[in-house]
Scaffold this motif. Structure first.
Motif, PDB file in Angstrom:
ATOM      1  N   UNK A  28      18.442  53.143  34.636  1.00 50.81           N
ATOM      2  CA  UNK A  28      19.261  52.791  33.330  1.00 50.81           C
ATOM      3  C   UNK A  28      20.155  51.436  33.671  1.00 50.81           C
ATOM      4  N   UNK A  29      20.238  51.059  34.780  1.00 56.53           N
ATOM      5  CA  UNK A  29      21.186  49.982  35.224  1.00 56.53           C
ATOM      6  C   UNK A  29      21.074  48.546  34.303  1.00 56.53           C
ATOM      7  N   UNK A  30      19.610  48.323  33.916  1.00 53.89           N
ATOM      8  CA  UNK A  30      19.557  46.999  32.916  1.00 53.89           C
ATOM      9  C   UNK A  30      20.069  47.162  31.692  1.00 53.89           C
ATOM     10  N   UNK A  31      20.264  48.503  31.276  1.00 51.77           N
ATOM     11  CA  UNK A  31      20.997  48.917  29.920  1.00 51.77           C
ATOM     12  C   UNK A  31      22.592  48.559  29.866  1.00 51.77           C
ATOM     13  N   UNK A  32      23.066  48.687  31.002  1.00 55.41           N
ATOM     14  CA  UNK A  32      24.717  48.619  31.031  1.00 55.41           C
ATOM     15  C   UNK A  32      25.127  47.027  30.598  1.00 55.41           C
ATOM     16  N   UNK A  33      26.268  46.955  30.177  1.00 52.94           N
ATOM     17  CA  UNK A  33      26.499  45.673  29.993  1.00 52.94           C
ATOM     18  C   UNK A  33      26.851  44.977  31.197  1.00 52.94           C
ATOM     19  N   UNK A  34      27.062  43.382  31.014  1.00 48.67           N
ATOM     20  CA  UNK A  34      26.907  42.833  32.231  1.00 48.67           C
ATOM     21  C   UNK A  34      28.328  42.871  33.112  1.00 48.67           C
ATOM     22  N   UNK A  35      29.372  43.200  32.432  1.00 51.24           N
ATOM     23  CA  UNK A  35      30.586  43.694  32.805  1.00 51.24           C
ATOM     24  C   UNK A  35      30.585  44.969  33.757  1.00 51.24           C
ATOM     25  N   UNK A  36      29.857  45.900  33.210  1.00 47.53           N
ATOM     26  CA  UNK A  36      29.597  47.247  33.715  1.00 47.53           C
ATOM     27  C   UNK A  36      28.754  47.097  34.940  1.00 47.53           C
ATOM     28  N   UNK A  37      27.737  46.168  35.065  1.00 48.21           N
ATOM     29  CA  UNK A  37      26.726  46.160  36.033  1.00 48.21           C
ATOM     30  C   UNK A  37      27.559  45.414  37.217  1.00 48.21           C
ATOM     31  N   UNK A  38      28.426  44.488  36.728  1.00 44.03           N
ATOM     32  CA  UNK A  38      29.437  43.782  37.938  1.00 44.03           C
ATOM     33  C   UNK A  38      30.243  44.552  38.392  1.00 44.03           C
ATOM     34  N   UNK A  39      31.008  45.501  37.634  1.00 44.79           N
ATOM     35  CA  UNK A  39      32.065  46.238  38.310  1.00 44.79           C
ATOM     36  C   UNK A  39      31.173  47.241  39.259  1.00 44.79           C
ATOM     37  N   UNK A  40      29.867  47.885  38.729  1.00 43.49           N
ATOM     38  CA  UNK A  40      29.343  48.913  39.602  1.00 43.49           C
ATOM     39  C   UNK A  40      28.826  48.167  40.959  1.00 43.49           C
ATOM     40  N   UNK A  41      28.460  47.091  40.736  1.00 41.08           N
ATOM     41  CA  UNK A  41      28.099  46.264  42.034  1.00 41.08           C
ATOM     42  C   UNK A  41      29.178  46.109  43.210  1.00 41.08           C
ATOM     43  N   UNK A  42      30.295  45.633  42.353  1.00 43.53           N
ATOM     44  CA  UNK A  42      31.636  45.343  43.207  1.00 43.53           C
ATOM     45  C   UNK A  42      32.192  46.638  43.913  1.00 43.53           C
ATOM     46  N   UNK A  43      32.156  47.650  42.956  1.00 40.48           N
ATOM     47  CA  UNK A  43      32.751  49.125  43.485  1.00 40.48           C
ATOM     48  C   UNK A  43      31.885  49.449  44.739  1.00 40.48           C
ATOM     49  N   UNK A  44      30.664  49.329  44.567  1.00 40.31           N
ATOM     50  CA  UNK A  44      29.582  49.884  45.299  1.00 40.31           C
ATOM     51  C   UNK A  44      29.610  49.023  46.648  1.00 40.31           C
ATOM     52  N   UNK A  45      29.890  47.730  46.593  1.00 36.63           N
ATOM     53  CA  UNK A  45      30.011  46.826  47.899  1.00 36.63           C
ATOM     54  C   UNK A  45      31.135  47.293  48.482  1.00 36.63           C
ATOM     55  N   UNK A  46      32.345  47.718  47.771  1.00 41.25           N
ATOM     56  CA  UNK A  46      33.686  47.885  48.494  1.00 41.25           C
ATOM     57  C   UNK A  46      33.389  49.191  49.184  1.00 41.25           C
ATOM     58  N   UNK A  47      32.802  50.215  48.519  1.00 47.34           N
ATOM     59  CA  UNK A  47      32.429  51.410  49.095  1.00 47.34           C
ATOM     60  C   UNK A  47      31.569  51.416  50.419  1.00 47.34           C
ATOM     61  N   UNK A  48      30.556  50.520  50.247  1.00 50.19           N
ATOM     62  CA  UNK A  48      29.661  50.405  51.544  1.00 50.19           C
ATOM     63  C   UNK A  48      30.636  49.611  52.653  1.00 50.19           C
ATOM     64  N   UNK A  49      31.459  48.807  52.420  1.00 52.11           N
ATOM     65  CA  UNK A  49      32.390  48.274  53.290  1.00 52.11           C
ATOM     66  C   UNK A  49      33.262  49.149  53.886  1.00 52.11           C
ATOM     67  N   UNK A  50      33.968  49.848  53.098  1.00 49.11           N
ATOM     68  CA  UNK A  50      34.845  50.907  53.436  1.00 49.11           C
ATOM     69  C   UNK A  50      34.045  52.003  54.536  1.00 49.11           C
ATOM     70  N   UNK A  51      33.100  52.756  54.059  1.00 47.40           N
ATOM     71  CA  UNK A  51      32.267  53.725  54.779  1.00 47.40           C
ATOM     72  C   UNK A  51      31.451  53.377  55.876  1.00 47.40           C
ATOM     73  N   UNK A  52      31.020  52.021  55.891  1.00 53.06           N
ATOM     74  CA  UNK A  52      30.246  51.284  57.145  1.00 53.06           C
ATOM     75  C   UNK A  52      29.191  52.325  57.618  1.00 53.06           C
TER      76      UNK A  52
END
Length: 148
Positions: free
Chosen positions: A116-140
């Motif tokens: 369903x990612x493609x159905x999200x708004x551009x802002x929601x998609x960008x927020x999700x990617x930014x948050x997930x990247x931050x989580x990836x960095x944190x967890x390593x």
């Protein structure tokens, strides 16, 4: 695997090295020949100091330019000419930036798996990617640098 504080210290060491060596590229003739010529030494003189033939010095100069010389050979030749061989891996960007790029790449790959990612708004998609990247960095996680 080093802990966060140790990784941060190591990153600072590499980042400082990158700053110091930013403008340092091998001379056209290679380091051995450049040092030898700058000193005004003949290949014969270097060979005598090293206890090898003149042809061995020329071969080392060719091997350096081809990238097939050993570190031990570079160290030895530098020493007989009054120099020190320095070997380093210098990051192409600050370590934190390299880690962020990987985290972002992983986040984008994870996003592509959400139906369903493609159905999200551009802002929601960008927020999700930014948050997930931050989580990836944190967890390593141990697979952080895996290509999958």
């Amino acid at each position: 695997m080093p802990d966060f504080i140790q990784r941060r210290r190591l990153a600072r060491i590499l980042d400082r090295s990158a700053e110091q060596f930013a403008d340092c590229s091998p001379p056209e003739k290679g380091w051995i020949a450049t040092m030898r010529l700058a000193l005004g030494m003949s290949a014969e003189q270097v060979a005598r100091r090293k206890g090898v033939s003149r042809n061995a010095v020329y071969q080392a100069e060719r091997s350096e330019k081809e990238g097939s010389i050993s570190l031990k050979q570079m160290e030895s030749l530098a020493a007989v000419m009054g120099g020190t061989f320095v070997y380093a891996i210098v990051p192409n960007a600050p370590i934190e930036q390299l880690k962020y790029q990987q985290a972002f790449k992983r986040a984008e790959a994870m996003a592509a798996q959400h139906a369903s990612f493609a159905q999200w708004s551009p802002d929601e998609r960008q927020d999700w990617i930014d948050d997930t990247a931050a989580q990836q960095l944190h967890d390593m996680h141990t697979d952080f640098w895996d290509d999958s």
